[in-house]
Design a protein around this motif. Sequence first.
Motif, short mmCIF file in Angstrom:
data_model
loop_
_atom_site.label_atom_id
_atom_site.label_comp_id
_atom_site.label_asym_id
_atom_site.label_seq_id
_atom_site.Cartn_x
_atom_site.Cartn_y
_atom_site.Cartn_z
N ALA A 138 68.34 13.21 74.92
CA ALA A 138 69.69 13.16 74.36
C ALA A 138 69.67 12.60 72.93
O ALA A 138 70.37 13.12 72.04
N GLU A 139 68.87 11.57 72.69
CA GLU A 139 68.75 11.01 71.33
C GLU A 139 68.19 12.04 70.36
O GLU A 139 68.68 12.18 69.24
N ARG A 140 67.16 12.75 70.78
CA ARG A 140 66.55 13.76 69.93
C ARG A 140 67.55 14.88 69.60
O ARG A 140 67.64 15.33 68.47
N LYS A 143 70.19 13.57 67.10
CA LYS A 143 69.61 13.47 65.76
C LYS A 143 69.52 14.85 65.12
O LYS A 143 69.84 15.02 63.94
N ARG A 144 69.10 15.84 65.89
CA ARG A 144 69.00 17.20 65.38
C ARG A 144 70.36 17.73 64.95
O ARG A 144 70.51 18.35 63.90
N ALA A 149 74.36 19.11 60.69
CA ALA A 149 75.68 18.93 60.10
C ALA A 149 75.57 18.48 58.65
O ALA A 149 76.31 18.97 57.78
N VAL A 150 74.66 17.57 58.36
CA VAL A 150 74.45 17.12 56.98
C VAL A 150 73.97 18.27 56.12
O VAL A 150 74.42 18.46 54.97
#
Length: 159
Positions: A138-140, A143-144, A149-150
Amino acid sequence: MAREQGQKMVAQNKKARHDFHIEDTFEAGLVLVGTEVKSLRAGRASLVDGFADIEGHEVWLHGVHIPEYTQGTWTNHSARRKRKLLLNRAEIDKIERRVNEKGLTIVPLALYFKDGRAKVEIALARGKKSFDKRHAIAERQAKRETEQAVGRRLKGHQD
């Protein structure tokens, strides 16, 4: 003949990083027979079921699959034999102490040639629970998504 320089990766254990929390890593030499070295130079090995164990103040690598050398004769090795690891006495004592007191295990992470010599990277690791694995995934994923989005924002796309 010129001596080999640099590092040539033979095998990695990606599953170990998924299944264990890695606490400390060590680089160890391997005691191999000739046909094992030739098979490794051909780039054939599997660390998936491998683990290390301490027996009589020596570290032994079990379950690592180095297939038989195809041009080998009766001198060929068995594919899953246990292999001795070469470490300093202080490193062996440190590993033995931590494995006994904290309930850690020793897993191989990578098998490679460094300046012409076979090396294995071993790690002191603690097993992950299934919810830890889900949390890491879930963290990975989060982050992706933020990186995407950025990237879209920098390119001028509106969401």
